[in-house]
Motif scaffolding. Structure first.
Motif, PDB file in Angstrom:
ATOM      1  N   ILE A   6       0.923  -1.258   0.135  1.00 48.26           N
ATOM      2  CA  ILE A   6       0.187  -0.421   0.022  1.00 48.26           C
ATOM      3  C   ILE A   6       0.915   1.381  -0.076  1.00 48.26           C
ATOM      4  CG2 ILE A   6      -1.809   0.564   1.458  1.00 48.26           C
ATOM      5  CD1 ILE A   6      -2.424  -1.487   2.647  1.00 48.26           C
ATOM      6  N   SER A   7       0.594   2.098  -0.750  1.00 52.15           N
ATOM      7  CA  SER A   7       1.222   3.548  -0.828  1.00 52.15           C
ATOM      8  C   SER A   7       0.309   4.449  -0.968  1.00 52.15           C
ATOM      9  CB  SER A   7       2.581   3.349  -1.334  1.00 52.15           C
ATOM     10  OG  SER A   7       1.812   4.031  -3.350  1.00 52.15           O
ATOM     11  N   SER A  63      -7.905  14.274  -2.435  1.00 56.01           N
ATOM     12  CA  SER A  63      -6.507  14.401  -3.170  1.00 56.01           C
ATOM     13  C   SER A  63      -5.227  13.311  -3.056  1.00 56.01           C
ATOM     14  CB  SER A  63      -6.190  15.901  -3.164  1.00 56.01           C
ATOM     15  OG  SER A  63      -5.410  15.681  -1.672  1.00 56.01           O
ATOM     16  N   GLY A  64      -4.871  13.305  -3.916  1.00 53.06           N
ATOM     17  CA  GLY A  64      -3.330  12.343  -4.226  1.00 53.06           C
ATOM     18  C   GLY A  64      -3.932  10.993  -4.698  1.00 53.06           C
ATOM     19  N   THR A  65      -3.255  10.112  -4.798  1.00 47.99           N
ATOM     20  CA  THR A  65      -3.108   8.732  -5.084  1.00 47.99           C
ATOM     21  C   THR A  65      -2.975   7.677  -3.643  1.00 47.99           C
ATOM     22  OG1 THR A  65      -2.371   9.380  -7.300  1.00 47.99           O
ATOM     23  CG2 THR A  65      -1.903   7.285  -6.749  1.00 47.99           C
ATOM     24  N   VAL A  66      -3.624   6.641  -4.162  1.00 41.51           N
ATOM     25  CA  VAL A  66      -3.539   5.703  -2.677  1.00 41.51           C
ATOM     26  C   VAL A  66      -3.405   4.223  -3.700  1.00 41.51           C
ATOM     27  CG1 VAL A  66      -4.027   4.162  -1.245  1.00 41.51           C
ATOM     28  CG2 VAL A  66      -4.873   6.723  -1.467  1.00 41.51           C
ATOM     29  N   LEU A  68      -2.703  -0.042  -4.554  1.00 41.48           N
ATOM     30  CA  LEU A  68      -1.971  -1.224  -4.203  1.00 41.48           C
ATOM     31  C   LEU A  68      -1.109  -1.962  -5.086  1.00 41.48           C
ATOM     32  CD1 LEU A  68      -5.982  -2.213  -2.692  1.00 41.48           C
ATOM     33  CD2 LEU A  68      -4.488  -0.791  -1.373  1.00 41.48           C
ATOM     34  N   PHE A  69       0.114  -2.218  -4.130  1.00 45.04           N
ATOM     35  CA  PHE A  69       0.211  -3.355  -5.479  1.00 45.04           C
ATOM     36  C   PHE A  69       1.066  -2.480  -6.724  1.00 45.04           C
ATOM     37  CE2 PHE A  69      -1.652  -6.207  -2.853  1.00 45.04           C
ATOM     38  CZ  PHE A  69      -0.821  -6.855  -2.602  1.00 45.04           C
ATOM     39  N   ASP A  70       1.647  -0.822  -6.284  1.00 40.87           N
ATOM     40  CA  ASP A  70       1.739   0.030  -6.876  1.00 40.87           C
ATOM     41  C   ASP A  70       0.224  -0.400  -8.147  1.00 40.87           C
ATOM     42  OD1 ASP A  70       4.565   0.089  -5.972  1.00 40.87           O
ATOM     43  OD2 ASP A  70       4.824  -1.959  -7.278  1.00 40.87           O
ATOM     44  N   LYS A  71      -0.301  -0.425  -8.189  1.00 33.60           N
ATOM     45  CA  LYS A  71      -1.952  -0.472  -9.080  1.00 33.60           C
ATOM     46  C   LYS A  71      -2.643   0.957  -7.991  1.00 33.60           C
ATOM     47  CE  LYS A  71      -1.243  -5.008 -10.909  1.00 33.60           C
ATOM     48  NZ  LYS A  71      -2.286  -6.201 -10.838  1.00 33.60           N
ATOM     49  N   PRO A  72      -2.659   1.881  -8.915  1.00 32.92           N
ATOM     50  CA  PRO A  72      -4.281   3.113  -8.490  1.00 32.92           C
ATOM     51  C   PRO A  72      -5.130   2.752  -7.775  1.00 32.92           C
ATOM     52  CG  PRO A  72      -2.845   3.797 -10.332  1.00 32.92           C
ATOM     53  CD  PRO A  72      -2.016   2.486 -11.167  1.00 32.92           C
ATOM     54  N   LEU A  73      -5.602   2.764  -7.071  1.00 33.82           N
ATOM     55  CA  LEU A  73      -6.725   1.767  -6.331  1.00 33.82           C
ATOM     56  C   LEU A  73      -7.771   2.856  -7.565  1.00 33.82           C
ATOM     57  CD1 LEU A  73      -7.956   0.744  -4.373  1.00 33.82           C
ATOM     58  CD2 LEU A  73      -8.181   2.263  -2.467  1.00 33.82           C
ATOM     59  N   ASP A  74      -7.885   3.400  -7.912  1.00 30.29           N
ATOM     60  CA  ASP A  74      -9.264   4.273  -8.678  1.00 30.29           C
ATOM     61  C   ASP A  74      -9.176   3.241  -9.747  1.00 30.29           C
ATOM     62  OD1 ASP A  74      -7.422   5.695 -10.064  1.00 30.29           O
ATOM     63  OD2 ASP A  74      -8.004   7.037  -9.301  1.00 30.29           O
TER      64      ASP A  74
END
Length: 337
Positions: A6-7, A63-66, A68-74
């Motif tokens: 997660i990032s 705002s910003g980006t979450v 999971l496993f280097d893939k954007p959550l959205d």
């Protein structure tokens, strides 16, 4: 597996009220490694549930980006997300007339085909999850017959059956007695170490979190302090964020100590477990324990407590209850000679 499961990149969290953003966390940059048990703590309203809902895709960040496993959550669809993350949130609704076994089995739906047929592996996962969460004896009961604590364990079993690399739990030990709290937390620790999972759980039991977590996320002042528990204590960050005048955090014991009003000074001589609990009893009942006072208590070498006044023994007691009674009488006589 990516280095970060997660990032968060410049993530701000909150909610929209009218035309105004109500900001809870500002510009969060944080990476989460695999095989971590992370306790999320903070005051009510700090944004713990909002953060967890954001990780699970139930709420968008302001705002910003979450990732999971280097893939954007959205960019992840519901099925893919269900393979990555299992969730136990507070206030989830269940179909009360389902049997417990059916509710636990719902955790396998992301892994079954469009017909929903269970394989041998699916059934084994359900049985294992029920066993791990200690709900096997409840499997034939309908949900409406379960207590709040039992229902909580069943929801955890459902998440276990889903068998995802990330587990998110919002206050998983709510409604559980201390034995079941420890059982659940120890289970989560085991899953992290043996099944290579990343588990994040929110809790108000900070003292337990300090003992069991690999890391603690402390939400305060629109940010998150991410640290191992011991550094969070030694830096003073935990005390600064969570201490109150009525219950300051004691870094030596790792506990929040309720402050009692004190009226009678007294000294205590002795060490060990009996001295610790004698001091607690004295402070709880309004005595101010100091080093040198006319009235003092000596912990006897046997099972007794000896009360002194001006270095002269005046009574002895065989229990703390008896000791407190004798002290009350002594101070009454000193106040009204």
């Amino acid at each position: 597996m990516p280095s970060s499961v997660i990032s968060f990149n410049q993530v701000s969290l909150g909610y929209v009220k009218g035309r105004t953003d109500q900001l809870l966390v500002r510009d969060l940059n944080l990476s989460v490694a695999n095989r971590q048990l992370i306790a999320l703590v903070g005051a009510n309203g700090a944004g713990k549930s909002t953060l967890l809902r954001t990780i699970t895709g139930l709420q968008k960040p302001l705002s910003g980006t979450v990732k999971l496993f280097d893939k954007p959550l959205d960019t992840l669809n519901a099925k893919t997300l269900a393979h990555y993350v299992s969730v136990v949130l507070t206030g989830q609704t269940e179909i009360s007339y389902l049997k417990t076994a059916e509710l636990v089995a719902m955790g396998r739906f992301p892994h079954t085909g469009w017909l929903g047929r269970f394989s041998v592996t699916d059934r084994q996962k359900v049985e294992a999850a029920a066993h791990q969460a200690k709900v096997t004896p409840l499997l034939e009961k309908p949900i409406y017959q379960l207590s709040d604590g039992e229902r909580q364990k069943v929801m955890i079993a459902r998440a276990l059956a889903q068998d995802t690399p990330i587990m998110i739990l919002d206050e998983p030990t709510t409604h559980l007695d201390i034995t079941n709290q420890v059982n659940i937390i120890q289970l989560l620790r085991t899953l992290v170490k043996t099944k290579n999972k990343c588990i994040i759980f929110s809790t108000h039991n900070i003292e337990l979190a300090l003992q069991v977590s690999d890391r603690i996320w402390l939400m305060h002042q629109q940010t998150i302090s991410d640290s191992v528990p011991e550094d969070l204590v030694l830096s003073g960050t935990l005390a600064e964020a969570m201490s109150t005048e009525l219950a300051p955090f004691n870094p030596e014991s790792g506990t929040f100590q309720v402050q009692h009003s004190s009226s009678h000074p007294i000294s205590l001589k002795g060490a060990g477990t009996r001295a610790v609990w004698t001091r607690r009893a004295l402070e709880r009942t309004g005595y101010l324990v100091r080093s040198q006072e006319p009235v003092s208590i000596k912990i006897g070498s046997d099972t007794s407590w000896i009360v002194y006044h001006k270095n002269q023994p005046v009574s002895s007691a065989q229990s703390i209850e008896s000791l407190l009674h004798q002290l009350s009488q002594l101070y009454s006589s000193l106040s009204h000679p």
